[in-house]
Motif scaffolding. Structure first.
Motif, short mmCIF file in Angstrom:
data_model
loop_
_atom_site.label_atom_id
_atom_site.label_comp_id
_atom_site.label_asym_id
_atom_site.label_seq_id
_atom_site.Cartn_x
_atom_site.Cartn_y
_atom_site.Cartn_z
N ALA A 314 95.17 -70.16 -18.53
CA ALA A 314 96.32 -68.67 -18.73
C ALA A 314 95.65 -68.68 -19.90
CB ALA A 314 97.58 -69.11 -19.06
N ASP A 315 95.36 -69.02 -21.17
CA ASP A 315 95.42 -68.67 -22.89
C ASP A 315 93.36 -68.20 -22.72
OD1 ASP A 315 97.96 -69.41 -24.14
OD2 ASP A 315 97.12 -71.48 -24.09
N ARG A 316 92.56 -68.87 -21.87
CA ARG A 316 91.37 -68.67 -22.10
C ARG A 316 91.48 -67.22 -21.34
NH1 ARG A 316 85.79 -70.93 -21.93
NH2 ARG A 316 85.16 -68.48 -21.37
N ILE A 317 92.21 -66.42 -20.16
CA ILE A 317 91.89 -65.45 -19.60
C ILE A 317 92.84 -64.09 -20.67
CG2 ILE A 317 93.28 -63.75 -17.87
CD1 ILE A 317 93.46 -66.79 -15.69
N ARG A 318 93.79 -64.77 -21.16
CA ARG A 318 94.60 -63.72 -22.21
C ARG A 318 93.40 -63.27 -23.21
NH1 ARG A 318 98.38 -67.29 -22.32
NH2 ARG A 318 100.42 -66.87 -21.05
N SER A 319 92.68 -64.74 -23.96
CA SER A 319 91.48 -64.02 -24.76
C SER A 319 90.45 -63.46 -24.40
CB SER A 319 91.53 -65.43 -25.31
OG SER A 319 90.57 -65.15 -26.52
N ASP A 320 90.05 -63.68 -23.14
CA ASP A 320 88.81 -63.28 -22.54
C ASP A 320 89.25 -61.50 -22.45
OD1 ASP A 320 87.80 -65.46 -23.29
OD2 ASP A 320 87.14 -65.72 -20.87
N PHE A 321 90.15 -61.31 -21.68
CA PHE A 321 90.90 -60.01 -21.03
C PHE A 321 90.90 -59.51 -22.67
CE2 PHE A 321 94.28 -56.98 -20.89
CZ PHE A 321 93.95 -55.67 -20.15
N SER A 322 91.17 -59.70 -23.97
CA SER A 322 91.59 -58.75 -24.89
C SER A 322 90.20 -58.65 -25.80
CB SER A 322 92.53 -60.15 -25.97
OG SER A 322 92.81 -58.97 -27.30
N ALA A 323 89.44 -59.35 -25.36
CA ALA A 323 88.29 -59.24 -25.85
C ALA A 323 87.50 -58.44 -25.26
CB ALA A 323 87.13 -60.71 -26.31
N SER A 324 87.53 -58.14 -23.86
CA SER A 324 86.70 -57.10 -22.74
C SER A 324 87.81 -56.15 -23.09
CB SER A 324 87.44 -57.45 -21.66
OG SER A 324 88.61 -57.80 -20.66
N ARG A 325 88.70 -55.71 -23.46
CA ARG A 325 89.31 -54.30 -23.51
C ARG A 325 88.95 -53.99 -25.38
NH1 ARG A 325 90.37 -53.91 -19.19
NH2 ARG A 325 92.32 -53.10 -18.22
N GLN A 326 89.04 -55.12 -26.51
CA GLN A 326 88.12 -54.33 -27.07
C GLN A 326 86.81 -53.84 -27.30
OE1 GLN A 326 89.44 -58.23 -29.94
NE2 GLN A 326 91.32 -57.34 -30.11
N ARG A 327 85.99 -54.55 -26.67
CA ARG A 327 84.32 -54.24 -26.65
C ARG A 327 84.39 -52.36 -25.49
NH1 ARG A 327 83.99 -59.31 -24.84
NH2 ARG A 327 84.01 -58.91 -22.60
N GLU A 328 85.47 -52.88 -24.47
CA GLU A 328 85.66 -51.03 -23.90
C GLU A 328 85.76 -50.11 -24.58
OE1 GLU A 328 88.65 -49.91 -21.17
OE2 GLU A 328 87.49 -51.41 -19.85
N ALA A 329 86.71 -50.37 -25.85
CA ALA A 329 87.07 -49.76 -26.89
C ALA A 329 86.31 -49.56 -27.59
CB ALA A 329 88.11 -49.84 -27.64
N ALA A 330 85.15 -49.77 -28.53
CA ALA A 330 84.20 -50.10 -29.19
C ALA A 330 82.90 -48.82 -28.57
CB ALA A 330 83.94 -51.42 -29.87
N THR A 331 82.97 -49.06 -27.79
CA THR A 331 81.90 -48.05 -27.02
C THR A 331 82.13 -46.84 -26.72
OG1 THR A 331 82.40 -49.02 -25.10
CG2 THR A 331 81.13 -50.81 -25.76
#
Length: 331
Positions: A314-331
């Motif tokens: 669960a912790d890894r999912i939270r971390s990777d999901f957050s990173a994916s949303r941040q990358r999406e916002a940066a593009t």
């Protein structure tokens, strides 16, 4: 005006073909995330079911069809398990425009690119940057859940004297077979443990348990000194695990042993005929950590730090999901 991306998930789908073991693992992870989830059950027909996980999904279940299990709107996260689900996760990923974060539990057989994050147990060989590896499998019995179940008043269980031993029986599988001799040896070993250690058993069987073994275990419980559960609702497994002093489990199910390891109670493993190198490696790893012991053999009641993969996943999912949303916002 700069808007911060939403980095915490708000919705989850669970996608499986309904197999109890796959569904339980997915529910365990979704519950640990603390996010509302929906169960979406797929049922692909032949020949489409034959081609999965590689081939296309069943057109009858496509998103435009009435009652489709993958109709939009799409969730923030989809968690899938079972070979048939892999192709459905790929389709949801594409249909969501890449926005849905996909998680697959166990080896999807199509490589590490099958999902954004893949979890496998250590005894599986799949590895990759997006592959999370843990010693045991996810499940529904978190430490807080077990503590709550332990405190509940269950008269049938609470009247049993100590030591109370949960007995978790699997059955015939691809790699193990319970021969008539295995079944008799197991039953005799339980009777000897009852006599020599005054043990009181809380027994569960599965759909794979040979009928003769199930009947013998049910007969053992007629003495009134033990409990036997054969599948009627409600399932007492959680209470058995929470209130046990020790656990006996059969070696055919790594999921069952993984659930037992989350209790911090000693796990005694009975080996039916057969085996597999991956399962042997899994058991040897837990044996080195002092988690498992042989059965038949003396029942131990020493404890250890519970081994629980579910919050790690669960912790890894939270971390990777957050990173994916941040990358999406940066593009």
């Amino acid at each position: 005006m700069h808007i911060e991306p939403e980095t915490s998930p708000a919705s989850i789908w669970i996608v499986t073909d309904g197999k109890a073991g796959d569904l339980a693992q997915c529910i365990g992870v979704a519950s640990a995330l603390g996010v509302p989830y929906e169960v979406r059950t797929i049922a692909p027909r032949p020949p489409f079911s034959w081609w999965l996980p590689y081939g296309p999904t069943d057109p009858r279940e496509w998103e435009t069809r009435p009652g489709s299990p993958i109709a939009p709107p799409y969730p923030d996260i989809v968690i899938g398990s079972g070979r048939r689900a892999a192709a459905y996760l790929r389709r949801i990923k594409r249909l969501s425009g890449g926005r849905t974060f996909t998680v697959f539990l166990k080896d999807p057989r199509t490589g590490p690119h099958a999902a954004d994050l893949i979890w496998v147990p250590a005894h599986d060989s799949l590895r990759g940057r997006n592959v999370l590896v843990t010693p045991t499998s996810p499940h529904r019995f978190s430490s807080s859940t077990l503590a709550s179940l332990r405190d509940e008043s269950i008269p049938d269980i609470d009247r049993l004297p100590h030591p109370r031993v949960a007995v978790l029986i699997g059955g015939d599988s691809r790699h193990h077979t319970f021969s008539p001799d295995d079944q008799q040896h197991f039953l005799n070993s339980l009777k000897r443990t009852e006599e020599e250690e005054s043990a009181h058993f809380m027994i569960t069987v599965s759909r794979r348990t040979p009928p003769a073994l199930s009947s013998g275990l049910a007969g053992l419980a007629t003495s009134g000194k033990h409990l036997f559960w054969a599948g009627d609702a409600p399932n007492p497994l959680g209470h058995y695990l929470a209130k046990a002093d020790a656990i006996i489990a059969t070696a055919d199910s790594t999921n069952m042993i993984g659930e037992a390891a989350a209790t911090g109670k000693p796990v005694h493993v009975f080996h039916p005929g057969g085996g597999h190198g991956k399962i042997t490696n899994f058991l040897e790893s837990l044996e080195r950590q002092g988690v498992i012991h042989p059965f038949p053999g003396p029942i131990k009641t020493t404890t250890y730090e519970p081994i629980d993969a579910t919050p790690v996943i669960a912790d890894r999912i939270r971390s990777d999901f957050s990173a994916s949303r941040q990358r999406e916002a940066a593009t």
